[in-house]
Design a protein around this motif. Structure first.
Motif, mmCIF file in Angstrom:
data_model
loop_
_atom_site.group_PDB
_atom_site.id
_atom_site.type_symbol
_atom_site.label_atom_id
_atom_site.label_comp_id
_atom_site.label_asym_id
_atom_site.label_seq_id
_atom_site.Cartn_x
_atom_site.Cartn_y
_atom_site.Cartn_z
ATOM 1 N N LEU A 44 0.805 -1.219 0.000
ATOM 2 C CA LEU A 44 0.000 0.000 0.000
ATOM 3 C C LEU A 44 0.841 1.274 0.000
ATOM 4 C CD1 LEU A 44 -2.699 -0.863 2.703
ATOM 5 C CD2 LEU A 44 -3.071 -0.688 0.241
ATOM 6 N N LEU A 45 2.132 1.139 0.237
ATOM 7 C CA LEU A 45 2.956 2.314 0.550
ATOM 8 C C LEU A 45 3.785 2.772 -0.652
ATOM 9 C CD1 LEU A 45 4.100 1.223 4.126
ATOM 10 C CD2 LEU A 45 2.093 2.578 3.468
ATOM 11 N N ARG A 422 -1.752 -0.547 15.592
ATOM 12 C CA ARG A 422 -2.086 0.873 15.439
ATOM 13 C C ARG A 422 -1.133 1.549 14.464
ATOM 14 N NH1 ARG A 422 -2.745 0.931 21.164
ATOM 15 N NH2 ARG A 422 -0.821 2.122 21.370
ATOM 16 N N GLY A 423 0.151 1.217 14.574
ATOM 17 C CA GLY A 423 1.125 1.808 13.663
ATOM 18 C C GLY A 423 0.884 1.396 12.224
ATOM 19 N N ALA A 424 0.542 0.108 12.012
ATOM 20 C CA ALA A 424 0.274 -0.372 10.659
ATOM 21 C C ALA A 424 -0.964 0.302 10.081
ATOM 22 C CB ALA A 424 0.103 -1.887 10.675
ATOM 23 N N ALA A 428 -1.187 2.700 6.754
ATOM 24 C CA ALA A 428 -2.082 2.380 5.644
ATOM 25 C C ALA A 428 -3.086 3.499 5.399
ATOM 26 C CB ALA A 428 -2.805 1.067 5.933
ATOM 27 N N THR A 429 -3.680 4.010 6.473
ATOM 28 C CA THR A 429 -4.680 5.071 6.337
ATOM 29 C C THR A 429 -4.053 6.328 5.761
ATOM 30 O OG1 THR A 429 -5.913 4.178 8.212
ATOM 31 C CG2 THR A 429 -6.376 6.446 7.578
ATOM 32 N N ASN A 430 -2.905 6.701 6.270
ATOM 33 C CA ASN A 430 -2.233 7.903 5.772
ATOM 34 C C ASN A 430 -1.857 7.764 4.300
ATOM 35 O OD1 ASN A 430 -2.472 9.169 8.225
ATOM 36 N ND2 ASN A 430 -0.390 8.700 8.899
ATOM 37 N N ALA A 431 -1.428 6.559 3.929
ATOM 38 C CA ALA A 431 -1.062 6.337 2.526
ATOM 39 C C ALA A 431 -2.268 6.521 1.621
ATOM 40 C CB ALA A 431 -0.480 4.932 2.357
ATOM 41 N N LEU A 432 -3.392 5.935 2.002
ATOM 42 C CA LEU A 432 -4.600 6.059 1.186
ATOM 43 C C LEU A 432 -5.085 7.508 1.114
ATOM 44 C CD1 LEU A 432 -6.524 2.878 2.397
ATOM 45 C CD2 LEU A 432 -5.596 3.265 0.113
ATOM 46 N N LEU A 433 -5.116 8.164 2.263
ATOM 47 C CA LEU A 433 -5.628 9.533 2.287
ATOM 48 C C LEU A 433 -4.702 10.500 1.564
ATOM 49 C CD1 LEU A 433 -6.994 9.751 5.940
ATOM 50 C CD2 LEU A 433 -8.302 9.539 3.817
ATOM 51 N N SER A 434 -3.418 10.364 1.754
ATOM 52 C CA SER A 434 -2.488 11.308 1.133
ATOM 53 C C SER A 434 -2.527 11.194 -0.380
ATOM 54 C CB SER A 434 -1.064 11.078 1.641
ATOM 55 O OG SER A 434 -0.577 9.820 1.209
ATOM 56 N N GLU A 435 -2.682 9.976 -0.908
ATOM 57 C CA GLU A 435 -2.750 9.817 -2.357
ATOM 58 C C GLU A 435 -4.004 10.477 -2.916
ATOM 59 O OE1 GLU A 435 -0.444 8.687 -4.342
ATOM 60 O OE2 GLU A 435 0.861 8.331 -2.634
ATOM 61 N N GLN A 436 -5.110 10.394 -2.185
ATOM 62 C CA GLN A 436 -6.341 11.009 -2.672
ATOM 63 C C GLN A 436 -6.309 12.531 -2.518
ATOM 64 O OE1 GLN A 436 -8.235 9.414 -4.476
ATOM 65 N NE2 GLN A 436 -7.498 7.358 -4.016
ATOM 66 N N VAL A 437 -5.770 13.003 -1.396
ATOM 67 C CA VAL A 437 -5.703 14.455 -1.175
ATOM 68 C C VAL A 437 -4.847 15.119 -2.243
ATOM 69 C CG1 VAL A 437 -4.766 16.214 0.356
ATOM 70 C CG2 VAL A 437 -6.165 14.371 1.292
ATOM 71 N N ASN A 438 -3.766 14.446 -2.655
ATOM 72 C CA ASN A 438 -2.854 15.022 -3.632
ATOM 73 C C ASN A 438 -3.305 14.803 -5.075
ATOM 74 O OD1 ASN A 438 -1.148 15.902 -1.613
ATOM 75 N ND2 ASN A 438 0.019 13.983 -1.577
ATOM 76 N N SER A 439 -4.401 14.060 -5.242
ATOM 77 C CA SER A 439 -4.869 13.763 -6.595
ATOM 78 C C SER A 439 -5.672 14.938 -7.151
ATOM 79 C CB SER A 439 -5.738 12.497 -6.585
ATOM 80 O OG SER A 439 -6.339 12.337 -7.851
ATOM 81 N N PRO A 440 -5.468 15.287 -8.413
ATOM 82 C CA PRO A 440 -6.261 16.368 -9.015
ATOM 83 C C PRO A 440 -7.667 15.919 -9.378
ATOM 84 C CG PRO A 440 -4.781 15.425 -10.643
ATOM 85 C CD PRO A 440 -4.444 14.767 -9.332
ATOM 86 N N ASN A 441 -7.941 14.615 -9.284
ATOM 87 C CA ASN A 441 -9.246 14.107 -9.682
ATOM 88 C C ASN A 441 -10.228 14.159 -8.517
ATOM 89 O OD1 ASN A 441 -8.289 13.319 -12.301
ATOM 90 N ND2 ASN A 441 -7.212 11.650 -11.281
ATOM 91 N N THR A 442 -11.475 14.237 -8.836
ATOM 92 C CA THR A 442 -12.521 14.205 -7.819
ATOM 93 C C THR A 442 -12.925 12.780 -7.554
ATOM 94 O OG1 THR A 442 -13.334 16.350 -8.540
ATOM 95 C CG2 THR A 442 -14.846 15.009 -7.220
ATOM 96 N N VAL A 443 -12.884 12.375 -6.285
ATOM 97 C CA VAL A 443 -13.221 11.002 -5.900
ATOM 98 C C VAL A 443 -14.626 11.008 -5.341
ATOM 99 C CG1 VAL A 443 -12.591 9.076 -4.419
ATOM 100 C CG2 VAL A 443 -10.809 10.524 -5.396
#
Length: 447
Positions: A44-45, A422-424, A428-443
Motif C-alpha cells: 500500500l505504501l 495501530r502503527g500499521a 495504511a490510512t495515511n497512505a490512502l488519504l495522502s494519495e487522494q488528497v494530492n490527486s487532481p481528480n474528484t473522488v
C-alpha cells in the motif's frame, strides 16, 4: 460475459463482496496461500512504486533514489532471513514468480544455446512450462522418467546422463505427492556426468524446506534451489533463488540484470516480513501441521469413500492430495462447482500424473495457515464428502465451512489495541488519504 464496471463505487463493491466471501471460504488450492495483514502493508505504501538496484549501497549507483532509505529492508531483512532459513550463502530475490525464477535459472545454468537440460517428465509431475521455456532459450530437453507417477527410475537417469552429458538437471516437480530423493539424484548425476549442475525448483515445498520439515536441497548436494514463496510458504506472490556456490551466485547476478528490471520491491519487503513472522511465530509448527493435516485428511476422505490417489502409500508426503472423483461418479468440474458452493475452493485439471482425464487437486497448506487443526478435519471431511455427493444443501454446508474459517491463524498475534497494529493502520490510512488528497481528480464521496 464480463459485466461493465464503470465507477469506483462498482470497484469497491466488487472488492468488498469478494472479501466478505473469502472470509467465509476455505481455499484448498495447493499452489496458493495467504499471508498476514502486516506483511501486506508494503503493497500500500510508496515503496510499491520504487526501483531498487543498489544492493551494495555504492554511492555512485544510486541512479534511482526512491528506495535509498529502505535498502535495509531488502539487504538487512529479506536476504539475511532467506540465507538463514534456506541455509544458503547467497540469495537472489529478483524473480517475480516461480515461472520467472525457472526462466532465470535455465538462462543462467542451462548452458549456451544447443546445450541439453534434463528435467522431470510431466508424467512424473514435471512442470508443464519447463520444456517450452527451455526451448525458447535454445536449449534441448530430455526427460527423467519413472517406474510409476511418484517414483523416478534412477537406472534410466544414469544411462540418460552418461549419454547426453547435460549442462543442467532441473528438478521441477509441480504435481507432486512425494518429493524426489534429491540426495540419490545428485549422487547419480555426480557419478554419471560430474560436470552437470543440479537445480531444484522447490516451489511447492518451499515453506516445508525453510521450516526444516523437508530436507534442504543444498544439504542434499544440489548446486542451487529456489521457487515461489506463496504455496507451502505463507508469503507474497514472488520467488527466490538460493545457492552456496559463489560462481553460481555471480552468474545469476549477471543474468538477472537483463532478464528482470523491477523486481517488485514492495513484495520483497513483504517477503521479509513474512519470513520474520515465519521464523519467530511458529513457522516450524505450521509446516509440521501441514504435513500431518494432509495425511490425516487423505485418510479421512478415503474412509468416507472418496478415491484418493496413493492411499496405499499414505496419500501424500507434503501438502497435496489428488482425488479421482470421476471414479466416484462425479466429473471433476462438477466436483469443483459443488465444493465451491459449499465454500471450498479446489483445483480441477488435466495433466495430473496417472490420470487419463482430469482430476481434483487439493492442498492443506492454506487451511492450516488459517488455523484448521487435526481436530477440525473430521468436520471438514464431512462437509467435503457431503458436497461431492450432493447429500446436504450447499448453503448449510457453506455455513459450516464459515465456522471453520474463523479459527485463529498461524503467525504473530496482534491484538486490537496493539501498538504494532495501530502503527500499521496509521501507515495504511495515511497512505490512502495522502494519495487522494494530492490527486487532481474528484473522488466519489462514498470512497
Amino acid at each position: 460475459m464480463a459485466q461493465p464496471v464503470e465507477t469506483l463505487d462498482d470497484v469497491l463493491r466488487i472488492l468488498g463482496e469478494h472479501e466478505d466471501h473469502a472470509h467465509r471460504t476455505l481455499n484448498m488450492v495447493p499452489s496458493e496461500n495467504a499471508m498476514s495483514g502486516l506483511a501486506k502493508l508494503p503493497l500500500l505504501l510508496d515503496c510499491y512504486h520504487r526501483y531498487f538496484f543498489n544492493e551494495g549501497d555504492q554511492a555512485e549507483r544510486w541512479h534511482f533514489r526512491g528506495a535509498q532509505r529502505l535498502r535495509d529492508l531488502e539487504m538487512g531483512l529479506t536476504v539475511p532471513l532467506l540465507e538463514e532459513l534456506g541455509r544458503a550463502r547467497y540469495v537472489s530475490v529478483r524473480p517475480l514468480s516461480g515461472l520467472n525464477a525457472m526462466t532465470l535459472a535455465l538462462a543462467t545454468l542451462g548452458g549456451e544455446p544447443g546445450s541439453t537440460v534434463v528435467t522431470i517428465s510431466p508424467d512424473n509431475g514435471g512442470h508443464y512450462a519447463t520444456p517450452s521455456v527451455a526451448r525458447r532459450l535454445g536449449l534441448r530437453i530430455e526427460f527423467l522418467r519413472g517406474l510409476d507417477p511418484h517414483t523416478l527410475d534412477f537406472d534410466h537417469a544414469a544411462d540418460l546422463l552418461r549419454r547426453v552429458r547435460p549442462a543442467l538437471v532441473y528438478v521441477d516437480q509441480s504435481h507432486c505427492l512425494f518429493p524426489v530423493d534429491v540426495a540419490r539424484l545428485v549422487a547419480t548425476v555426480r557419478a554419471a556426468s560430474p560436470e552437470t549442475l543440479v537445480h531444484v525448483d522447490a516451489s511447492h515445498w518451499f515453506g516445508l524446506v525453510l521450516a526444516g520439515v523437508f530436507p534442504n536441497p543444498l544439504d542434499e548436494g544440489a548446486d542451487s534451489f529456489g521457487g515461489s514463496t506463496h504455496k507451502t510458504f505463507p508469503g507474497p506472490q514472488k520467488a527466490a533463488l538460493l545457492t552456496r556456490d559463489p560462481d553460481i551466485e555471480r552468474r545469476i547476478r549477471d543474468t538477472q540484470g537483463y532478464l528482470i528490471s523491477s523486481h517488485h520491491f514492495a513484495a520483497t519487503i513483504s517477503l521479509g516480513m513474512a519470513l520474520l513472522e515465519f521464523r519467530d511465530f511458529g513457522g516450524a509448527d505450521y509446516a509440521k501441521a501441514v504435513v500431518a493435516n494432509t495425511r490425516e485428511f487423505g485418510s479421512l476422505l478415503t474412509q468416507r469413500g472418496t478415491t484418493v490417489v496413493a492411499a496405499d502409500r499414505g496419500c501424500s508426503a507434503g501438502h497435496q492430495l489428488w482425488l479421482d472423483t470421476e471414479a466416484d461418479g462425479v466429473p471433476p468440474r462438477e466436483a469443483s462447482d459443488r465444493l465451491a458452493q459449499a465454500g471450498i475452493r479446489v483445483n480441477f485439471m488435466a495433466g495430473l500424473p496417472g490420470f487419463a482425464g482430469q482430476g481434483v487437486r487439493i492442498g492443506l497448506n492454506e487451511p492450516t495457515y488459517q488455523g484448521v487443526t487435526l481436530n477440525d478435519l473430521p468436520e471438514l471431511a464431512d462437509i467435503f464428502t457431503a458436497a461431492l455427493r450432493g447429500t446436504t444443501p450447499a448453503a448449510r454446508l457453506a455455513d459450516r465451512t464459515a465456522q471453520l474459517r474463523r479459527r485463529p491463524r498461524f503467525g504473530a498475534t496482534v491484538g486490537a489495541g496493539s501498538p504494532l497494529l495501530r502503527g500499521a493502520l496509521e501507515l495504511a490510512t495515511n497512505a490512502l488519504l495522502s494519495e487522494q488528497v494530492n490527486s487532481p481528480n474528484t473522488v466519489p464521496e462514498s470512497v
